[in-house]
Scaffold this motif. Sequence first.
Motif, PDB file in Angstrom:
ATOM      1  N   ASP A  69      71.792  10.835  45.014  1.00 58.73           N
ATOM      2  CA  ASP A  69      72.003   9.391  44.940  1.00 58.73           C
ATOM      3  C   ASP A  69      72.434   8.977  43.531  1.00 58.73           C
ATOM      4  O   ASP A  69      72.614   9.807  42.633  1.00 58.73           O
ATOM      5  CB  ASP A  69      70.747   8.635  45.372  1.00 58.73           C
ATOM      6  N   ARG A  70      72.595   7.666  43.318  1.00 55.62           N
ATOM      7  CA  ARG A  70      73.105   7.159  42.043  1.00 55.62           C
ATOM      8  C   ARG A  70      72.110   7.348  40.905  1.00 55.62           C
ATOM      9  O   ARG A  70      72.475   7.253  39.736  1.00 55.62           O
ATOM     10  CB  ARG A  70      73.457   5.677  42.184  1.00 55.62           C
ATOM     11  N   SER A  71      70.856   7.605  41.240  1.00 54.08           N
ATOM     12  CA  SER A  71      69.861   7.885  40.206  1.00 54.08           C
ATOM     13  C   SER A  71      69.771   9.366  39.886  1.00 54.08           C
ATOM     14  O   SER A  71      68.838   9.806  39.205  1.00 54.08           O
ATOM     15  CB  SER A  71      68.489   7.364  40.641  1.00 54.08           C
ATOM     16  N   SER A  72      70.735  10.133  40.397  1.00 49.69           N
ATOM     17  CA  SER A  72      70.752  11.590  40.213  1.00 49.69           C
ATOM     18  C   SER A  72      69.508  12.241  40.799  1.00 49.69           C
ATOM     19  O   SER A  72      68.928  13.148  40.210  1.00 49.69           O
ATOM     20  CB  SER A  72      70.893  11.946  38.725  1.00 49.69           C
ATOM     21  N   MET A  73      69.093  11.769  41.992  1.00 55.97           N
ATOM     22  CA  MET A  73      67.904  12.277  42.668  1.00 55.97           C
ATOM     23  C   MET A  73      68.274  12.710  44.082  1.00 55.97           C
ATOM     24  O   MET A  73      69.179  12.148  44.712  1.00 55.97           O
ATOM     25  CB  MET A  73      66.810  11.210  42.735  1.00 55.97           C
ATOM     26  N   ILE A  74      67.561  13.715  44.576  1.00 55.12           N
ATOM     27  CA  ILE A  74      67.666  14.117  45.971  1.00 55.12           C
ATOM     28  C   ILE A  74      66.307  13.896  46.626  1.00 55.12           C
ATOM     29  O   ILE A  74      65.278  13.910  45.958  1.00 55.12           O
ATOM     30  CB  ILE A  74      68.084  15.594  46.106  1.00 55.12           C
ATOM     31  N   THR A  75      66.307  13.666  47.932  1.00 52.88           N
ATOM     32  CA  THR A  75      65.072  13.458  48.678  1.00 52.88           C
ATOM     33  C   THR A  75      64.840  14.650  49.584  1.00 52.88           C
ATOM     34  O   THR A  75      65.675  14.965  50.439  1.00 52.88           O
ATOM     35  CB  THR A  75      65.139  12.167  49.506  1.00 52.88           C
ATOM     36  N   VAL A  76      63.709  15.318  49.397  1.00 53.25           N
ATOM     37  CA  VAL A  76      63.341  16.496  50.185  1.00 53.25           C
ATOM     38  C   VAL A  76      61.920  16.298  50.709  1.00 53.25           C
ATOM     39  O   VAL A  76      60.978  16.192  49.913  1.00 53.25           O
ATOM     40  CB  VAL A  76      63.414  17.780  49.340  1.00 53.25           C
ATOM     41  N   ARG A  77      61.775  16.189  52.034  1.00 55.25           N
ATOM     42  CA  ARG A  77      60.468  15.987  52.663  1.00 55.25           C
ATOM     43  C   ARG A  77      59.739  14.776  52.049  1.00 55.25           C
ATOM     44  O   ARG A  77      58.593  14.863  51.651  1.00 55.25           O
ATOM     45  CB  ARG A  77      59.611  17.249  52.547  1.00 55.25           C
ATOM     46  N   LYS A 137      61.150  12.848  45.905  1.00 54.79           N
ATOM     47  CA  LYS A 137      62.395  12.804  45.141  1.00 54.79           C
ATOM     48  C   LYS A 137      62.340  13.798  43.986  1.00 54.79           C
ATOM     49  O   LYS A 137      61.327  13.908  43.291  1.00 54.79           O
ATOM     50  CB  LYS A 137      62.647  11.390  44.604  1.00 54.79           C
ATOM     51  N   TYR A 138      63.468  14.493  43.785  1.00 54.42           N
ATOM     52  CA  TYR A 138      63.605  15.448  42.692  1.00 54.42           C
ATOM     53  C   TYR A 138      64.920  15.164  41.968  1.00 54.42           C
ATOM     54  O   TYR A 138      65.945  14.878  42.606  1.00 54.42           O
ATOM     55  CB  TYR A 138      63.619  16.888  43.217  1.00 54.42           C
ATOM     56  N   SER A 139      64.912  15.253  40.643  1.00 57.68           N
ATOM     57  CA  SER A 139      66.122  15.002  39.870  1.00 57.68           C
ATOM     58  C   SER A 139      67.004  16.245  39.820  1.00 57.68           C
ATOM     59  O   SER A 139      66.521  17.385  39.905  1.00 57.68           O
ATOM     60  CB  SER A 139      65.758  14.567  38.451  1.00 57.68           C
ATOM     61  N   VAL A 140      68.309  16.004  39.668  1.00 63.10           N
ATOM     62  CA  VAL A 140      69.293  17.073  39.496  1.00 63.10           C
ATOM     63  C   VAL A 140      70.228  16.637  38.372  1.00 63.10           C
ATOM     64  O   VAL A 140      70.257  15.456  37.996  1.00 63.10           O
ATOM     65  CB  VAL A 140      70.090  17.341  40.790  1.00 63.10           C
ATOM     66  N   PRO A 141      71.023  17.537  37.792  1.00 62.11           N
ATOM     67  CA  PRO A 141      71.961  17.125  36.748  1.00 62.11           C
ATOM     68  C   PRO A 141      72.890  16.012  37.231  1.00 62.11           C
ATOM     69  O   PRO A 141      73.319  15.989  38.391  1.00 62.11           O
ATOM     70  CB  PRO A 141      72.733  18.418  36.454  1.00 62.11           C
ATOM     71  N   ALA A 142      73.207  15.083  36.320  1.00 62.05           N
ATOM     72  CA  ALA A 142      73.947  13.882  36.695  1.00 62.05           C
ATOM     73  C   ALA A 142      75.339  14.184  37.211  1.00 62.05           C
ATOM     74  O   ALA A 142      75.927  13.355  37.924  1.00 62.05           O
ATOM     75  CB  ALA A 142      74.029  12.947  35.488  1.00 62.05           C
ATOM     76  N   ARG A 143      75.892  15.332  36.908  1.00 60.15           N
ATOM     77  CA  ARG A 143      77.243  15.653  37.365  1.00 60.15           C
ATOM     78  C   ARG A 143      77.327  15.811  38.879  1.00 60.15           C
ATOM     79  O   ARG A 143      78.432  15.824  39.441  1.00 60.15           O
ATOM     80  CB  ARG A 143      77.756  16.913  36.676  1.00 60.15           C
ATOM     81  N   PHE A 144      76.175  15.913  39.552  1.00 63.24           N
ATOM     82  CA  PHE A 144      76.189  16.090  41.008  1.00 63.24           C
ATOM     83  C   PHE A 144      76.073  14.767  41.768  1.00 63.24           C
ATOM     84  O   PHE A 144      75.978  14.777  42.991  1.00 63.24           O
ATOM     85  CB  PHE A 144      75.029  16.993  41.437  1.00 63.24           C
ATOM     86  N   ARG A 166      76.805  16.602  47.890  1.00 58.13           N
ATOM     87  CA  ARG A 166      75.742  17.314  48.586  1.00 58.13           C
ATOM     88  C   ARG A 166      75.484  18.637  47.863  1.00 58.13           C
ATOM     89  O   ARG A 166      76.426  19.323  47.443  1.00 58.13           O
ATOM     90  CB  ARG A 166      76.107  17.575  50.046  1.00 58.13           C
ATOM     91  N   VAL A 167      74.223  18.979  47.728  1.00 61.94           N
ATOM     92  CA  VAL A 167      73.851  20.208  47.039  1.00 61.94           C
ATOM     93  C   VAL A 167      73.033  21.084  47.982  1.00 61.94           C
ATOM     94  O   VAL A 167      72.417  20.590  48.931  1.00 61.94           O
ATOM     95  CB  VAL A 167      73.044  19.912  45.757  1.00 61.94           C
ATOM     96  N   ARG A 168      73.040  22.370  47.721  1.00 64.31           N
ATOM     97  CA  ARG A 168      72.249  23.321  48.519  1.00 64.31           C
ATOM     98  C   ARG A 168      70.878  23.477  47.879  1.00 64.31           C
ATOM     99  O   ARG A 168      70.768  23.777  46.696  1.00 64.31           O
ATOM    100  CB  ARG A 168      72.959  24.670  48.606  1.00 64.31           C
TER     101      ARG A 168
END
Length: 558
Positions: free
Chosen positions: A330-338, A341-348, A352-354
């Motif tokens: 999302d725009r906050s550089s976060m993914i939602t898993v179960r 929320k977990y952060s990922v590098p802003a370039r993503f 969609r990431v694996r």
Amino acid sequence: MGSRVELFAQIRRDARVEGASIRELARRHQVARKTVRKALSSPVPPERKTPVRSSPRLDPYKPTIDAMLVEDTTAPRKQRHTARRILARLIEEHGADELSYSTVRDYVRVRRAQIDVEAGRRVEVFVPQEHAPGAEAEVDFGEVWIVLDGVKTKCHMFIFRLSHSGKAIHRIYPTQAQEAFLEGHVEAFNEIGGVPVKHIRYDNLTSAVRAVVFGQGRNRLENDRWVLFRSFYGFDAFYCQPGLAGAHEKCGVEGEVGWFRRNRLTPMPVARSLDELNDWIRSREVQDDQRRIDGRIRTIGQDFAAERPFLAPLPADEFDPGLVLNPRVDRSSMITVRMVKYSVPARFIGRRVRVSLRASEVVVFDGRAVAARHQRIIAKGGQSVQLDHYLEVLKTKPGALPGSTALARARESGAFTSAHDAFWSASRRVNGDAAGTRELIDVLLLHRSMEAEDIEAGITAALGVGAVSADVVAVEGRRHASSIPAGGSRPDRHRGAHAEAKVQRVVSLTQRRLMDPAAVIAGLPPDKRPLPAISAYDELLAKRTEHSAGTASKENIS
């Protein structure tokens, strides 16, 4: 029985020592003369006879009740007679209104067991088994409660136990889902250094079994990922009978669950993280190698040492036990898993990431490379934010750093230390808020290629010479890293020599000029050179002016 044995012993002793008569012995011990004669004839008291209670009202109906119970031996389990149903049929079909429920219940409880034995349903003989070295193992889960980071939390303990030696591996996970089930196997295989060559025994765990095929023995419909995992490591699964009927088929691991929980996890263990708790459990497993099971001559560790060569070797590659997901950033550089929320590098952002969702961690991949790694959060609605994932964004928006969630989490975890704070304060004082914060971000970017200990030493050295520059921190950090031998910490044999030696430090002359003269860097020699004179340059300028004027007059004359 114990008091009667003592009574008989006293009677026999008095008769032997004092020669007392039967009448005297009966009076002395306040028993009948018949009891005295029994004591003198045998030291073992006869068993008391339990009177058989008659039930005249039930007797006429006992054959009918027996017939119902015999019929139940071939009936479906959920359609067998209860005592209440038997009483209802006796009243409806035979007019047994005088019977009470308790009378029928007591008779059915005893008689049903006898009829089941006669029909061969309750007679089950357990034949002792010998387990060949390296051939078999057993796996199970057990519930445990721990105090995790100050909160009482329900977790699940995975247990893998070799049947021959009794060597057991225990790991605590927040769930008993398939990712924990597979990760526990990987941990166990790596710990024992091999794989059982025959099979591993299981309950009908949903992590492995989609359905139990009744009427087809031990056949099961297995999950595709579980089949892939077994094929990867090259072992077979042995599924126990459902329910209590199969409890004895893997009694070793079930006993291990209770023993370890009582002796190692009581009282509730206290830990800041599951990784810390599992590290502690590994040390307890080393102690358990000195334990003996069921009076064996050799210890668990000795039996395991003899069993280990018989295990099948591990594959060259390692299986990824995680559940593969593909969330969008999302725009906050976060993914939602179960629901976490977990952060990922802003370039993503926007891609969609694996993700490999594992029992104890969440790993985000960029192709084959690891882009982010987080400890798995147990509480739903939680979040895990890493400051490193936002550094490129903060370089262009330095004003967002002081109040950011990423910075707060870095302070809580200890990743952002007091040394970073000191550098930040000094940098803002010299360079201003925006430029000073950007200098700090350059220092934080060094963590991607250098050890945190070296960077902290570099910050301390840079501040010691008054240089608030990321380049100075990098140079001093590398100097600190090179002073530590590859095998461990800094040697102490020549500590005095190091203290006396003069080490040249990197000094920023720009920072020196900007500093107050009273705060001149210690150790830097004073600059005694005279100020430069420009009189010679003024003479050159005058000659150049005269030359230009003479040239212009010649052009006018021509």
